[in-house]
Design a protein around this motif. Structure first.
Motif, PDB file in Angstrom:
ATOM      1  N   ALA A  27       0.829  -1.025   0.004  1.00 28.76           N
ATOM      2  CA  ALA A  27       0.073   0.252   0.129  1.00 28.76           C
ATOM      3  C   ALA A  27       0.784   1.349   0.015  1.00 28.76           C
ATOM      4  CB  ALA A  27      -0.737  -0.128   1.195  1.00 28.76           C
ATOM      5  N   ILE A  29       0.521   5.537   0.139  1.00 29.15           N
ATOM      6  CA  ILE A  29      -0.409   6.634   0.424  1.00 29.15           C
ATOM      7  C   ILE A  29       0.662   7.892   0.266  1.00 29.15           C
ATOM      8  CG2 ILE A  29      -1.592   8.098   2.032  1.00 29.15           C
ATOM      9  CD1 ILE A  29      -2.621   5.708   3.443  1.00 29.15           C
ATOM     10  N   SER A  30       0.012   8.976  -0.744  1.00 32.77           N
ATOM     11  CA  SER A  30       0.728  10.131  -1.064  1.00 32.77           C
ATOM     12  C   SER A  30      -0.245  11.260  -1.097  1.00 32.77           C
ATOM     13  CB  SER A  30       1.627  10.111  -2.273  1.00 32.77           C
ATOM     14  OG  SER A  30       0.710   9.592  -3.526  1.00 32.77           O
ATOM     15  N   ARG A  33      -3.682  10.528  -3.236  1.00 34.61           N
ATOM     16  CA  ARG A  33      -4.197   9.076  -3.468  1.00 34.61           C
ATOM     17  C   ARG A  33      -3.698   8.210  -2.818  1.00 34.61           C
ATOM     18  NH1 ARG A  33      -0.292   7.772  -9.027  1.00 34.61           N
ATOM     19  NH2 ARG A  33       1.634   8.280  -8.170  1.00 34.61           N
ATOM     20  N   GLU A  34      -4.289   7.127  -2.785  1.00 37.89           N
ATOM     21  CA  GLU A  34      -3.962   5.792  -2.103  1.00 37.89           C
ATOM     22  C   GLU A  34      -3.757   4.469  -3.187  1.00 37.89           C
ATOM     23  OE1 GLU A  34      -6.242   5.045   1.133  1.00 37.89           O
ATOM     24  OE2 GLU A  34      -6.142   6.929   2.114  1.00 37.89           O
ATOM     25  N   THR A  36      -2.967   0.384  -3.783  1.00 40.43           N
ATOM     26  CA  THR A  36      -2.934  -0.896  -3.253  1.00 40.43           C
ATOM     27  C   THR A  36      -2.610  -1.855  -4.283  1.00 40.43           C
ATOM     28  OG1 THR A  36      -4.518  -0.551  -1.320  1.00 40.43           O
ATOM     29  CG2 THR A  36      -4.023  -2.603  -1.691  1.00 40.43           C
ATOM     30  N   ARG A 228      -3.088  -0.108   5.824  1.00 39.75           N
ATOM     31  CA  ARG A 228      -3.366   1.009   4.905  1.00 39.75           C
ATOM     32  C   ARG A 228      -4.169   2.348   5.604  1.00 39.75           C
ATOM     33  NH1 ARG A 228      -6.082  -0.717   0.576  1.00 39.75           N
ATOM     34  NH2 ARG A 228      -8.043  -0.253   1.510  1.00 39.75           N
ATOM     35  N   ARG A 232      -2.711   5.595   6.959  1.00 35.94           N
ATOM     36  CA  ARG A 232      -3.455   6.961   6.825  1.00 35.94           C
ATOM     37  C   ARG A 232      -3.676   7.925   7.910  1.00 35.94           C
ATOM     38  NH1 ARG A 232      -8.116   5.275   6.074  1.00 35.94           N
ATOM     39  NH2 ARG A 232      -7.655   4.422   3.756  1.00 35.94           N
ATOM     40  N   THR A 293       3.866  11.064   2.575  1.00 39.63           N
ATOM     41  CA  THR A 293       3.787  10.015   1.914  1.00 39.63           C
ATOM     42  C   THR A 293       4.196   8.667   2.864  1.00 39.63           C
ATOM     43  OG1 THR A 293       4.675  11.101  -0.058  1.00 39.63           O
ATOM     44  CG2 THR A 293       4.824   8.874  -0.144  1.00 39.63           C
TER      45      THR A 293
END
Length: 324
Positions: A27, A29-30, A33-34, A36, A228, A232, A293
């Protein structure tokens, strides 16, 4: 079981070239957007996250200090039945959290060499102890010099001590603080269909590393959806115990440590991270907190995924040019 990578196309293209595994999940995260990607696993497949458990335990500990359930100077004997065990009862929680307690990696009373031999020969789980058995193994333990030394024993005791302060089990406290998606099975019989089997480097299936005692140091399981969501919450600042990520001491030259979490500079950027390895699993979590990120890599094979984790974090972190 799926044999091809599935998920978000950008991430699938990247990880599909990077490594092969019988079961893995990633996963990213930036900002904005996410992503997987998975192979041989679904979004609810449970992996051993191994020593990433220590990062969770650090956050549970920091949350407990912020709620005044414990203080950094609280000692183990104030929370666990260690009155007649000798020096181990005098160890402070803060020294455990930064691997500076003087405790060995594992208690000699556990007979780690004998257990490691059984693991190597038969693939047996070396960590099936109860909390009571772990405490008995610390009886008469002598402390070493309080200098940085990675200790599974230290984080086992830290997690269970904080749970006792909260009037809870470690797993229940983990659920209360960080969410219900994490599990800490005591026995192989406690595993369900969603729990993946891990494999050694040469393809041998490995018995699950489960046990009450080991949970805070390396016995937590989670799926990629849980990880994930956890990632987050850390990035957006809603997770409890976030101060665990802030370095408070040197662990090695140019490497800092908070409550379990490691910090270092990678390609000119400060990275906060932890990895994990059990008999049949490997894992990595890392964050560029300034860039917003983060990356999680879970693999059901005992082969380091650290290099992939750092590379993904670099590739998916926006450059200064792209954010202006």
């Amino acid at each position: 079981m799926k044999t091809e990578w599935t998920g978000d196309a950008d991430l699938v293209r990247t990880v599909g070239r990077a490594f092969r595994a019988q079961a893995a999940a990633v996963a990213v995260i930036s900002p904005g957007r996410e992503l997987t990607a998975m192979i041989g696993a679904g979004s609810d497949s449970l992996f051993e996250i191994a020593s990433i458990s220590k990062a969770l335990t650090g956050m549970v500990y920091q949350d407990a200090t912020e709620r005044c359930l414990v203080s950094p100077t609280t000692t183990l004997r104030e929370l666990l039945p260690l009155e007649n065990h000798g020096e181990v009862g005098s160890v402070s929680l803060c020294s455990l959290a930064i691997h500076r307690s003087g405790l060995p990696g594992l208690p000699p009373g556990m007979h780690p060499l004998r257990r490691n031999l059984k693991f190597l020969v038969r693939g047996e789980n070396p960590y099936g102890d109860s909390l009571a058995e772990l405490l008995d193994q610390t009886r008469g333990l002598r402390l070493g010099t309080p200098k940085p030394k990675y200790s599974n024993l230290g984080f086992q005791l830290l997690g269970h001590a904080v749970a006792k302060a909260a009037g809870s089990s470690y797993e229940q406290l983990l659920h209360d603080v960080l969410g219900p998606g994490f599990s800490t099975p005591f026995r192989a019989e406690d595993l369900g269909e969603a729990d993946l089997t891990g494999f050694g480097r040469f393809g041998r299936p490995i018995a699950a590393w489960v046990g009450e005692a080991v949970a805070p140091a390396g016995g937590v399981r989670a799926d990629i959806s849980t990880m994930r969501g956890f990632l987050r919450s850390v990035l957006d600042g809603t997770a409890r115990g976030l101060s665990a990520l802030d370095p408070v001491a040197d662990f090695t030259p140019r490497v800092g440590i908070g409550a379990g979490w490691i910090t270092l500079e990678h390609r000119g950027r400060p990275i906060t991270w932890h990895n994990g390895a059990s008999g049949g699993f490997s894992s990595w979590i890392g964050l560029d907190r300034d860039a917003g990120t983060g990356v999680v890599v879970l693999s059901a094979v005992h082969k380091s995924v650290d290099r992939l984790g750092f590379r993904l974090l670099t590739e998916f972190t926006p450059t200064s040019e792209s954010t202006t």
